[in-house]
Motif scaffolding. Structure first.
Motif, mmCIF file in Angstrom:
data_model
loop_
_atom_site.group_PDB
_atom_site.id
_atom_site.type_symbol
_atom_site.label_atom_id
_atom_site.label_comp_id
_atom_site.label_asym_id
_atom_site.label_seq_id
_atom_site.Cartn_x
_atom_site.Cartn_y
_atom_site.Cartn_z
ATOM 1 N N HIS A 86 0.789 -1.123 -0.005
ATOM 2 C CA HIS A 86 -0.023 0.156 -0.030
ATOM 3 C C HIS A 86 1.048 1.095 0.169
ATOM 4 C CE1 HIS A 86 -2.973 3.121 1.346
ATOM 5 N NE2 HIS A 86 -3.956 2.177 1.200
ATOM 6 N N PRO A 87 0.534 2.262 -0.764
ATOM 7 C CA PRO A 87 1.389 3.392 -0.661
ATOM 8 C C PRO A 87 1.605 4.024 0.696
ATOM 9 C CG PRO A 87 -0.513 3.656 -2.462
ATOM 10 C CD PRO A 87 -0.744 2.606 -1.480
ATOM 11 N N LEU A 88 0.727 3.896 1.824
ATOM 12 C CA LEU A 88 0.996 4.327 3.049
ATOM 13 C C LEU A 88 2.052 3.458 3.576
ATOM 14 C CD1 LEU A 88 0.099 6.514 5.343
ATOM 15 C CD2 LEU A 88 -1.492 4.681 6.174
ATOM 16 N N ALA A 89 1.821 2.066 3.198
ATOM 17 C CA ALA A 89 3.254 1.246 3.826
ATOM 18 C C ALA A 89 4.658 1.761 3.206
ATOM 19 C CB ALA A 89 2.937 -0.176 3.748
ATOM 20 N N SER A 141 11.008 6.120 6.283
ATOM 21 C CA SER A 141 11.749 6.903 7.247
ATOM 22 C C SER A 141 11.658 5.807 8.556
ATOM 23 C CB SER A 141 10.778 7.709 7.818
ATOM 24 O OG SER A 141 9.369 7.661 7.949
ATOM 25 N N ASP A 142 11.250 4.637 8.328
ATOM 26 C CA ASP A 142 11.203 3.580 9.227
ATOM 27 C C ASP A 142 11.973 2.214 8.755
ATOM 28 O OD1 ASP A 142 10.772 1.810 11.459
ATOM 29 O OD2 ASP A 142 8.846 2.393 11.662
ATOM 30 N N PRO A 143 13.095 1.932 9.303
ATOM 31 C CA PRO A 143 13.968 0.691 8.939
ATOM 32 C C PRO A 143 13.087 -0.323 9.069
ATOM 33 C CG PRO A 143 15.358 2.329 9.738
ATOM 34 C CD PRO A 143 14.091 2.893 10.173
ATOM 35 N N LYS A 144 12.536 -0.623 10.260
ATOM 36 C CA LYS A 144 11.662 -1.644 10.642
ATOM 37 C C LYS A 144 10.717 -1.916 9.732
ATOM 38 C CE LYS A 144 13.264 -1.850 15.627
ATOM 39 N NZ LYS A 144 12.739 -1.538 17.039
ATOM 40 N N ALA A 145 9.829 -0.986 9.246
ATOM 41 C CA ALA A 145 8.860 -0.975 8.651
ATOM 42 C C ALA A 145 9.320 -1.574 7.291
ATOM 43 C CB ALA A 145 7.968 0.168 8.273
ATOM 44 N N ALA A 146 10.451 -0.876 6.655
ATOM 45 C CA ALA A 146 11.038 -1.518 5.262
ATOM 46 C C ALA A 146 11.247 -2.949 5.439
ATOM 47 C CB ALA A 146 12.274 -0.561 5.102
ATOM 48 N N TYR A 163 3.059 -5.093 11.517
ATOM 49 C CA TYR A 163 3.969 -3.909 11.924
ATOM 50 C C TYR A 163 3.196 -2.736 12.233
ATOM 51 C CZ TYR A 163 7.706 -0.869 12.511
ATOM 52 O OH TYR A 163 8.578 0.212 12.788
ATOM 53 N N ALA A 164 3.180 -2.401 13.490
ATOM 54 C CA ALA A 164 2.418 -0.920 13.750
ATOM 55 C C ALA A 164 3.275 0.071 13.566
ATOM 56 C CB ALA A 164 2.431 -1.155 15.514
ATOM 57 N N THR A 165 2.790 1.002 12.799
ATOM 58 C CA THR A 165 3.194 2.252 12.063
ATOM 59 C C THR A 165 3.389 3.292 12.961
ATOM 60 O OG1 THR A 165 1.304 3.228 11.430
ATOM 61 C CG2 THR A 165 2.282 1.678 9.743
ATOM 62 N N GLY A 166 2.716 3.308 14.104
ATOM 63 C CA GLY A 166 2.752 4.433 15.050
ATOM 64 C C GLY A 166 1.823 5.743 14.505
ATOM 65 N N LEU A 167 1.083 5.377 13.338
ATOM 66 C CA LEU A 167 -0.085 6.299 12.876
ATOM 67 C C LEU A 167 -1.310 5.987 13.526
ATOM 68 C CD1 LEU A 167 1.391 6.514 9.162
ATOM 69 C CD2 LEU A 167 1.621 8.252 10.771
ATOM 70 N N TYR A 168 -2.251 6.933 13.660
ATOM 71 C CA TYR A 168 -3.371 6.656 14.144
ATOM 72 C C TYR A 168 -4.407 7.429 13.406
ATOM 73 C CZ TYR A 168 -1.367 4.698 18.336
ATOM 74 O OH TYR A 168 -0.605 3.800 19.410
ATOM 75 N N VAL A 169 -5.625 6.838 13.300
ATOM 76 C CA VAL A 169 -6.838 7.333 12.752
ATOM 77 C C VAL A 169 -8.190 7.513 13.890
ATOM 78 C CG1 VAL A 169 -6.317 6.837 10.393
ATOM 79 C CG2 VAL A 169 -7.603 5.280 11.785
ATOM 80 N N THR A 170 -8.998 8.241 13.463
ATOM 81 C CA THR A 170 -10.160 8.267 14.189
ATOM 82 C C THR A 170 -11.315 7.604 13.798
ATOM 83 O OG1 THR A 170 -10.766 10.573 12.995
ATOM 84 C CG2 THR A 170 -9.216 10.512 15.102
ATOM 85 N N HIS A 171 -12.019 6.970 14.672
ATOM 86 C CA HIS A 171 -13.302 6.499 14.491
ATOM 87 C C HIS A 171 -14.417 7.180 13.820
ATOM 88 C CE1 HIS A 171 -16.927 3.890 15.005
ATOM 89 N NE2 HIS A 171 -15.980 2.985 14.802
#
Length: 860
Positions: free
Chosen positions: A269-272, A278-283, A307-315
């Motif tokens: 996904h483009p967000l991933a 910027s996140d080697p663990k995500a890569a 893998y948890a990105t640290g980004l959050y969305v609201t319900h």
């Protein structure tokens, strides 16, 4: 009496048919047409008994319809492009073109030996320039209409063979041929817009009432039309670049939004990909996913990881409720938006993932009868019906009403809309292979991608392709790809990808209507012959081949090339021919001909015929070269003849079921062939005459008409084994009325019976039938004779046997005149001593008579 000799008889009749061009398809407007077609074979080099069964099934129908007065089209061709030829070229150092045509020549001879009623004048192979050049013309037409496009896509890449692999060519993450770890790679690929026809492909399944229901269901599931909600989750903080409008997900279960535990995106996904910058663990996690499961089925069963990105969305229904965004290996970029919201209590994948990572599991659908205070979801998600709870404004609604209410609220908030989505993806048709149909476009530095003009077709494959090493032989050819741009006349390069072989088989049935036409499809010929009335092939092609053929037919109809929108009016999926498998103690597979099987009571053991070495008897499996459990047809033909082999594969079981090949089975068929010949050979040459008033003759005549009706109906309903069983039974009746002891009336009845019998066995054992027909003085060749007619009055039983039930349990049977009135049947029943005994001590309350079928007595 001369013994039947298939070695002499069968070649002679095949030569007669060929000389007479007996099976040439002619368009006869005054006669009904019938187009029967088996899925055409790949020219692998040798026939096996599975081929014999498949083509014998179609041959029965073709011969039957011809005898019934139809103009019949029954063609044959070869699905000749593809990897097997390339592999042979690499492994044996042979030219794939020569290898393919040598195999075709060998298999054509074997097919002709089967005595098939095929119009060989229409034969072609998909690797013929005359075929793939016309396919290139169709490609350009679809390109002009916007149904062909090119875009970057994620593919399965084999780094050793240097080619794209289909999902089914990836086994446990490895390339099926090279064994190398397969990578996910982005490449520019060619696609056909099959999704433009998704609704038609689903809706038109309802018109295919002569298709197996399971095949229609498989197609419907593959297309996967679903109605749901597209919803944009807003980011809790500053949105990432490109996601200012939120993270869009697609869900079919908006009723469970209050049970959300997280939001997930696919690894590609483009967000991933943005997170990975910027996140080697995500890569690293995304890289791991690139080497993971490929097919949807494998992804479904693999361990769920994220893998948890640290980004959050609201319900969407509570701005204070934050959901973390995860990258998850079980989410597919190709379905919906490539992003989901997860409700673990009501989706098994979400539940497995949430249990692994300690995420909340909140039930929001209460099963009928469950207590909301105590209901919990443990290891299995609840996916059934119920009432919505724990869900604010949705509480108390059923699932469907809650879906509608949730969609309405999201639409009112301006965060999304109801939508229909499909599992079906556009058809990727590019393959990095040299042995395939060249794609007729060029790449120009000035003009970009430029389709060739029709006058530049065909784009032929070069004769000197080098398949000595992995990779695309076209791409590394020293001169072939160099050309000029048709727009600017500047230097350009040909497209070196070739078309998927499924493209070759997506329209071949239309080309058969006139394979020599100057255009891809002759409209007049196609209008006469199409659709295919009966298509026959394996269940393994129930989805992709049939789906692509259906799509191409609709696209060509819109192009004005065809007048039909469905290619195959009737579909029959035959069972496989199976055989026991045998192995040495060391595990090496053995061929049946190498093994001697000894039966000792109920025990069977096997030894190597040459040495007596013990052999392990394995499972009964589909005949395959890998298990070496194939039986070469020519070996059977040489001993028993073609007709005996045909008879066995047609008679042993219903054609939709597997048939186990046994020597005893074909020996039984051979005995039947000889018994048939004995009856015909014993009939006097001058037996024809008027049917006398003879009771025995009348019985034989009635049996003949019943047989004709039964075999006719068996062929029409694909119950070939039942029809053959009736022929076996009738042969016993003929033997009970031998010619050497028959009265003149019986001799005449035998002549009528044998005339019908020869024509009735014609579709099953055509060579034997011709010889029998000639033996009794039939006019011309049997293949030109009409199907025997039957008198309906002679097929009705004068007496019916009716089962009798007392209070719902069978207690006996009675005989009554056919068509007898209820009062007459009731008297017969109540006067029957056995029924009377069953009624002792009971009072008959009611007698229910279903005419000519059953009697029910209600007694107390």
């Amino acid at each position: 009496m001369a013994r039947y000799n298939p070695k002499e008889t069968e070649p002679r009749w095949r030569q007669r048919w060929e000389e007479a061009q007996a099976f040439r398809a002619e368009r006869s407007p005054g006669r009904p047409k019938y187009y029967v077609l088996e899925m055409f074979p790949y020219p692998s080099g040798r026939l096996h008994m599975g081929h014999v069964r498949n083509y014998a099934l179609g041959d029965v129908i073709a011969r039957f319809k011809r005898a019934r007065g139809f103009s019949v089209l029954h063609p044959m061709g070869w699905d000749a492009f593809g990897l097997p030829a390339e592999n042979a070229a690499m492994e044996r150092g042979v030219d794939p073109r020569a290898w393919t045509y040598e195999n075709i020549e060998r298999m054509r001879a074997e097919l002709k030996q089967l005595g098939l009623a095929i119009d060989w004048s229409r034969e072609f192979a998909t690797c013929d320039v005359g075929y793939y050049g016309q396919q290139q013309a169709l490609f350009l037409e679809l390109y002009k209409r916007g149904l062909v496009y090119r875009r970057e896509a994620t593919v399965n890449w084999d780094p050793v063979d240097q080619t794209v692999l289909a999902n089914e060519q990836v086994v446990d993450g490895l390339g099926w041929r090279s064994g190398a770890p397969v990578e996910k790679r982005k490449l520019n690929q060619w696609f056909l817009r099959i999704t433009d026809y998704a609704d038609q492909l689903v809706d038109d399944l309802e018109t295919l009432d002569r298709w197996p229901e399971k095949v229609r269901l498989m197609q419907e599931n593959w297309i996967g039309r679903s109605k749901g909600l597209r919803l944009a989750f807003r980011f809790a903080d500053t949105p990432p670049e490109g996601f200012e409008r939120g993270l869009e997900v697609y869900t079919t279960r908006p009723d469970t939004l209050f049970g959300a535990a997280f939001v997930g995106v696919a690894p590609d996904h483009p967000l991933a990909e943005l997170a990975a910058r910027s996140d080697p663990k995500a890569a690293a996690f995304i890289e791991k996913c690139r080497h993971g499961a490929v097919s949807e089925a494998e992804i479904e069963t693999q361990e769920k990881e994220g893998y948890a990105t640290g980004l959050y969305v609201t319900h969407p229904f509570d701005p204070d409720w934050k959901l973390e965004v995860w990258i998850a290996n079980f989410i597919l970029m190709d379905y919906g938006t490539g992003a989901i919201f997860a409700c673990p209590a009501h989706d098994q994948r979400d539940l497995d993932f949430s249990r692994k990572y300690g995420l909340p599991v909140k039930p929001v659908v209460l099963p009928p009868g469950a207590d909301p205070a105590t209901f919990e979801v443990a290891e299995e998600a609840y996916v059934g019906p119920g009432a919505i709870y724990n869900s604010g404004f949705l509480d108390g609604l059923d699932v469907e009403a809650a879906k509608a209410a949730a969609i309405a609220r999201v639409e009112a908030q301006g965060q999304g809309a109801g939508a229909t989505v499909y599992r079906l993806r556009d058809w990727g048709v590019a393959r990095q292979r040299g042995w395939g149909c060249p794609i007729p476009v060029v790449h120009c530095a000035k003009c970009g991608v430029v389709p060739l003009p029709k006058t530049a077709l065909p784009v032929e494959l070069p004769a000197d392709l080098d398949f000595g090493r992995p990779g695309n032989a076209l791409a590394r050819h020293p001169t072939w790809k160099r050309t000029t741009c048709p727009d600017c006349a500047g230097p350009a390069e040909r497209e070196t990808d070739t078309l998927d072989t499924f493209v070759d088989s997506s329209w071949y049935f239309a080309r058969f209507t006139d394979p020599h036409a100057a255009e891809p499809i002759d409209r007049q010929a196609a209008d006469f012959w199409m659709p295919v009335d009966q298509y026959i092939g394996g269940i393994e092609h129930a989805v992709l081949h049939l789906l692509y053929a259906r799509f191409m037919t609709k696209a060509l109809a819109d192009e004005g090339r065809l007048s039909v929108r469905e290619p195959f009016a009737g579909l029959f999926t035959q069972g496989m021919v199976t055989h026991e498998t045998y192995r040495r103690q060391s595990g090496e597979w053995l061929e049946p001909g190498e093994v001697a099987v000894i039966a000792e009571g109920k025990t069977r053991r096997a030894r190597l015929a040459a040495s007596g070495e013990p052999v392990v008897i394995g499972d009964v499996e589909k005949m395959s070269k890998s298990k070496r459990n194939t039986v070469a047809p020519e070996e059977i033909f040489d001993v028993y003849g073609v007709d005996a082999a045909r008879l066995f594969v047609l008679s042993d079981s219903p054609p939709e079921r597997d048939v186990q090949w046994t020597t005893g089975g074909v020996q039984g068929a051979w005995r039947f062939v000889n018994r048939v010949w004995e009856e015909f050979d014993s009939q006097p040459k001058d037996a024809a005459g008027a049917l006398a008033d003879d009771e025995a003759a009348e019985r034989l005549r009635i049996a003949t008409h019943k047989l004709t009706k039964a075999v006719t109906e068996a062929i029409e309903t694909f119950h070939f084994n039942s029809g053959i069983a009736r022929l076996y039974e009738f042969l016993n009746l003929l033997k009970a009325n031998p010619a050497n002891r028959a009265s003149p009336g019986v001799l005449a009845a035998r002549q009528e019976a044998l005339s019908a019998f020869a024509r009735l066995i014609g579709p099953f054992t055509p060579h034997l039938a011709e010889e029998c027909w000639a033996r009794i003085g039939g006019e011309g060749m049997l293949v030109e004779a009409p199907w025997p007619a039957f008198d309906p009055e002679l097929t009705q039983d004068a007496i019916k046997v009716l089962p009798v039930q007392v209070n719902g349990k069978r207690r006996g049977e009675i005989t009554a005149p056919a068509g007898a009135e209820a009062s007459e049947v009731e008297k017969i029943v109540l006067d029957d001593p056995e029924i009377a005994r069953r009624l002792e001590g009971l009072t008959v309350r009611k007698v229910i008579v279903v005419k000519d079928r059953i009697v029910n007595i209600v007694a107390a």
